[in-house]
Design an enzyme around this catalytic site. Structure first.
Site, PDB file in Angstrom:
ATOM      1  N   SER A 235       0.828  -1.194   0.000  1.00  0.00           N
ATOM      2  CA  SER A 235       0.000   0.000   0.000  1.00  0.00           C
ATOM      3  C   SER A 235       0.873   1.258   0.000  1.00  0.00           C
ATOM      4  O   SER A 235       1.672   1.460  -0.914  1.00  0.00           O
ATOM      5  CB  SER A 235      -0.958  -0.043   1.196  1.00  0.00           C
ATOM      6  OG  SER A 235      -1.903   0.986   1.125  1.00  0.00           O
TER       7      SER A 235
ATOM      8  N   ASP B 243      -5.550  -4.054  -2.215  1.00  0.00           N
ATOM      9  CA  ASP B 243      -4.499  -3.645  -1.282  1.00  0.00           C
ATOM     10  C   ASP B 243      -3.747  -4.859  -0.740  1.00  0.00           C
ATOM     11  O   ASP B 243      -4.345  -5.831  -0.271  1.00  0.00           O
ATOM     12  CB  ASP B 243      -5.137  -2.872  -0.127  1.00  0.00           C
ATOM     13  CG  ASP B 243      -4.116  -2.083   0.660  1.00  0.00           C
ATOM     14  OD1 ASP B 243      -2.941  -2.491   0.664  1.00  0.00           O
ATOM     15  OD2 ASP B 243      -4.480  -1.075   1.268  1.00  0.00           O
TER      16      ASP B 243
END
EC number: 3.1.1.3
Length: 910
Positions: free
Chosen positions: A315, A470
């Site tokens: 991320s 993610d």
């Protein structure tokens, strides 16, 4: 002149003070905009760090008192001067005398009052200090401790922070604890004994024994010296014995670099030692815009030369890791300045519209697509910083092993760790955008790859329908995957996830830089146990709900969030004050925000530096030593092409030196050069070689039975012994693949890796020999070395080629021109007429019906007998001369069929 050169060298070797400049900019901006704090400037208008010490306050008050007193004096003198000039003619002598007496009386009274005040204040301070010492402690020492703590808190560089911490240890008596060897937290006797042994062998220059000690005793956690509890008893550092051991380790490696040991042997031992120690990886977590905290961590490790080679990010951590991993060391300061000057727009749809209009756009998008933001601004920003670089290109550019974690958007795929091994042609910006696609915040994103030939962009899996989200959802810290791929056994984690780091603050592993008593340590341990119990219960409930089919996808992702590991061996965490700034989690970062997070990241890393140095000092020192030896081997070797290293067992190895005749007469040398052809696609790049080392079994090839015989010669000539069989050709080149059935061009390599498949001598045609030789079929140990033999001069005109149309005749018709080198037992058993000279005949064809005869010559039989490796010639491969050089036919003839006649080639080696 020498002093100038030394000064220039010292300035060039100084670390880049990246974080210090950014911290100074942060304080300048904060102090310039704050209303409560006034920046202090020196006479040159240079910014001085503000300090909240009592000494500074007293200095300011003293300066203010002096200015006030000076102003009063100036005013009084001015008034008196005006009165004197105005009333000069009106005053008589009596009035002047009375005025002077009154002034003298006033001055005497003021002096007496000042002395009384000073005596009273000194008496009060003495009484206060006496009472404090009786009931509390040393008052003056506590005041000094507060001042030093303030200096440590407001330090702008790691050196200032360390000096303040060392002074605090002196004031608090923690230096005595560091000087004391005994402690139940580690095996001090083992570390002390090993340190003294290394020092003794180093001073005695017994390099063989020193190398043996390093190979057999160097591990990461020797004597439990990596215990984190050793770093919670002092403000900086730990036991001096551990620091002494690490210093002696560095000195030992430096002495080995200057020793007379053979480079190839030393390189092999050090590579095995590094593999035994393991490898460190830096893992950066997600956390929204708070992920910019990672910049301060990376900057601090970078300027202290403690940045690992393997870096992973998820991320927001993937953004920071990718941007810094694709730039060279010299580009980092310019890159950071560019980041500070850039105006980011990632979370705002349209700058020209108002906040209410952007809010309506987000609401409509959420009900339509299920996401709050659009990732088009994120994609444009990543392309601006990363371009179209792939993982392979980034590794070839900087040597850093970048890893990015992504999670599948569906339940039918597994989380992936993208790097230059698993996804070499994947575009880094697409991997970063996929790793930032938090469900509900950003839409899921596909991965794109670049065709290495055409440069065309296309979906990685062949379809754009396969999307990823993610990486923090399933694998925020990919510890197990990194361990499998890169031998990583030590993790430096930086965790800034807003839902994770408050709980990790209660962990015992997050220590360093602060004093903690036993009560606090046990309290943290109990709270950590309670947290683990509650997390396990929540995971169990989520598993039950997922099995019942209640929101299976969402519950599975939530279970992955709770069940994964969020900390490493060393965990760097932000301050708890970050929780009060949670509204900035998904907002565009400003310059002030960037400077603040970089400063917080650097200051959070400083307490962990001593732990990182002791945990990873030997590993990083070995990396530098191995790189230095490889560079020295390249410089000292007479090489003409670097591509020959691609097929060697270790990445770089010296080539055998030419004989004296060849060096004097280069025209008569048997050195052959290889010209690449269209069919030869196996041209590797040195930078695309193995990331770490070869297989662990191959490293054992470098262990020699008698290391003392491989020292450097005093005359400057350094004998080089190949780890493979000896060859006539003084160059190591690659051989073509065995699967190619076409005729082989004149080859240059007689050296085969010991770990390579069995050579052609083991697959000798049964039509010639009747049955395979039992001696040549035996494989030697993987640890045995084959010593090079002295090559004799070879006359290419004395041998002749074998035509393709010739038939195979009996051994009795062998021409006397063909000879054998050493009398192998099998050949003596078959026919003694075969043995007449120093040549070896063998076949070089995978097809038994149409074998190709080749000749091995120019081996010294005396050297072969002396080497005691007579049965190990199977690794040699001699390629022939072009058919155009054939002049006469040989009594050994073969009749290949018309369909395969053009595929077989028979020649002799020059």
């Amino acid at each position: 002149m020498s002093s100038k050169i030394s000064d220039l060298t010292s300035t060039q070797n100084k670390p880049l003070l990246v974080t210090q400049q950014l911290i100074e900019k942060y304080y300048e901006q904060i102090l310039g905009t704050s209303q409560n704090i006034i920046p202090i400037l020196n006479p040159k208008n240079k910014f001085i760090r503000p300090s909240k010490d009592n000494s500074d306050v007293e200095r300011v008050e003293e300066d203010a008192g002096k200015r006030l007193q000076t102003g009063k004096n100036k005013t009084t003198n001015k008034v008196n001067f005006n009165l004197d000039t105005g009333n000069e003619d009106k005053l008589d002598d009596d009035q002047e005398t009375v005025t002077e007496n009154e002034n003298n009386d006033i001055e005497m009274v003021e002096t007496d009052e000042g002395e009384d005040e000073r005596q009273g204040s000194s008496l009060a301070s003495k009484c206060k200090s006496f009472l404090y010492n009786v009931f509390v402690g040393n008052y003056e020492r506590d005041i000094l401790i507060d001042k030093v703590c303030s200096q440590k808190q407001h330090a702008m560089s790691f050196e200032e922070w360390c000096s303040a911490g060392a002074r605090l240890d002196d004031l608090t008596g923690k230096t005595e604890w560091k000087q004391k060897l005994e402690s139940p937290l580690y095996d001090y006797k083992l570390i002390k004994d090993l340190t003294s042994r290394m020092r003794e062998e180093r001073l005695n220059r017994n390099y063989a024994q020193l190398l043996y000690i390093i190979r057999t005793n160097w591990v990461r956690n020797l004597g439990n010296m990596g215990n984190v509890n050793l770093y919670r008893h002092s403000h900086v550092g730990t036991k001096y014995l551990i620091d002494e051991y690490m210093m002696e380790s560095r000195l030992a490696l430096e002495s080995l670099m200057e020793s007379d040991l053979d480079d190839s042997y030393l390189l092999g031992i050090l590579q095995q030692t590094r593999r035994n120690i393991g490898r460190t990886a830096l893992v950066l977590s997600g956390g929204g815009t708070f992920g910019l905290f990672h910049i301060g961590v990376l900057g601090t490790l970078f300027e202290l030369d403690l940045l690992p080679r393997v870096i992973s990010g998820s991320s927001a951590g993937a953004i920071v890791a990718s941007i810094l991993s694709v730039h060279h060391k010299e580009e980092i300061p310019v890159l950071l300045n560019h980041i500070l000057d850039k105006e980011f727009n990632i979370f705002k749809d349209d700058k020209q519209k108002s906040e209410s209009e952007n809010l309506l756009i987000k609401i409509s998008r959420f009900f339509k697509n299920g996401t709050w933001f659009d990732n088009k601004h994120l994609v444009n920003t990543m392309i601006e910083f990363l371009g179209d670089l792939t993982f392979r290109e980034a590794y070839n550019r900087t040597g850093k092993i970048l890893n990015i974690t992504v999670s599948p958007a569906s339940l039918f795929e597994q989380p992936r760790l993208l790097n230059n091994l698993t996804a070499p042609n994947v575009l880094i910006w697409s991997a970063v955008c996929a790793s930032c696609s938090l469900p509900g915040i950003f839409p899921s994103s596909p991965l794109y790859e670049k065709d290495p030939k055409t440069g065309e962009r296309k979906p990685w899996t062949g379809s754009s329908s396969v999307k990823f989200v993610d990486g923090s959802v399933d694998n925020d810290l990919p510890i197990s995957r990194l361990s499998e791929m890169f031998n990583v056994d030590h993790i430096i984690a930086c965790q800034v996830n807003i839902h994770v780091f408050p709980f990790l603050k209660l962990s015992l592993s997050c220590v360093g830089g602060e004093i903690e008593d036993e009560f606090s340590a046990r309290l943290k341990q109990n709270l950590s146990s309670i947290y683990n119990f509650m997390a396990n219960e929540a995971i169990h409930i989520l598993e039950i709900g997922s099995e019942m089919g209640i929101a299976k996808n969402a519950l599975t992702k939530l279970r992955s969030v709770l069940s994964q590991q969020y900390s490493g061996d060393i965990t760097i965490l932000p301050d708890m004050c970050m929780l009060f700034r949670i509204k900035e989690l998904l907002s565009n970062p400003t310059k002030e925000f960037l400077l603040r997070e970089i400063t917080n990241g650097a200051k959070a890393t400083w307490p962990k530096v001593s732990i990182i140095q002791n945990h990873c000092g030997q590993e990083f020192a070995l990396d530098k030593a191995i790189s230095y030896i490889k560079g020295r081997m390249i410089v000292t070797s007479s090489l003409k092409t670097p591509f020959q290293f691609a097929d060697s067992v270790i990445g770089l190895i010296k080539a055998p030196e030419q004989t004296s005749d060849e060096s004097k007469n280069p025209e008569n040398s048997t050195l052959l050069t290889r010209t690449p052809t269209k069919g030869d696609n196996h041209i590797s790049n040195v930078l695309d070689d193995n990331l770490l080392e070869s297989e662990s079994t191959n490293s054992l090839l470098l262990l020699r039975e008698n290391a003392s015989t491989y020292g450097r010669s005093p005359s400057g000539f350094r004998p080089r012994y190949s780890i493979t069989s000896a060859s006539l050709n003084p160059r190591h080149q690659r051989r073509k693949s065995d699967t190619i059935s076409t005729s082989r061009r004149p080859a240059k390599s007689f050296s085969f890796s010991v770990a390579s498949p069995t050579s052609r001598m083991l697959r000798q045609s049964s039509k010639i020999n009747g049955h395979p030789p039992p001696i040549l079929q035996k494989k030697t140990s993987m640890g045995r070395l084959m010593f090079p033999m002295d090559a004799k001069t070879y006359d290419p005109e004395s041998h002749e080629l074998i035509p393709h149309s010739a038939s195979i005749e009996t051994p009795a018709m062998v021409d006397k021109k063909l000879h054998f080198g050493r009398k192998s037992r099998y050949l003596r058993h078959m026919n003694k007429k075969w043995v007449s000279s120093s040549n070896i005949l063998y076949t070089d064809s995978d097809k038994e019906d149409h074998p190709t005869l080749r000749l091995i010559s120019n081996f010294d039989s005396d050297a072969m007998i002396h080497s005691d490796l007579a049965g190990n010639f199977r690794r040699h491969s001699i390629d022939g001369r072009p058919p155009s050089q054939a002049t006469k036919s040989s009594p050994f003839r073969s009749r290949p069929s018309s369909s395969t006649q053009h595929k077989s080639t028979t020649s002799f080696t020059q």
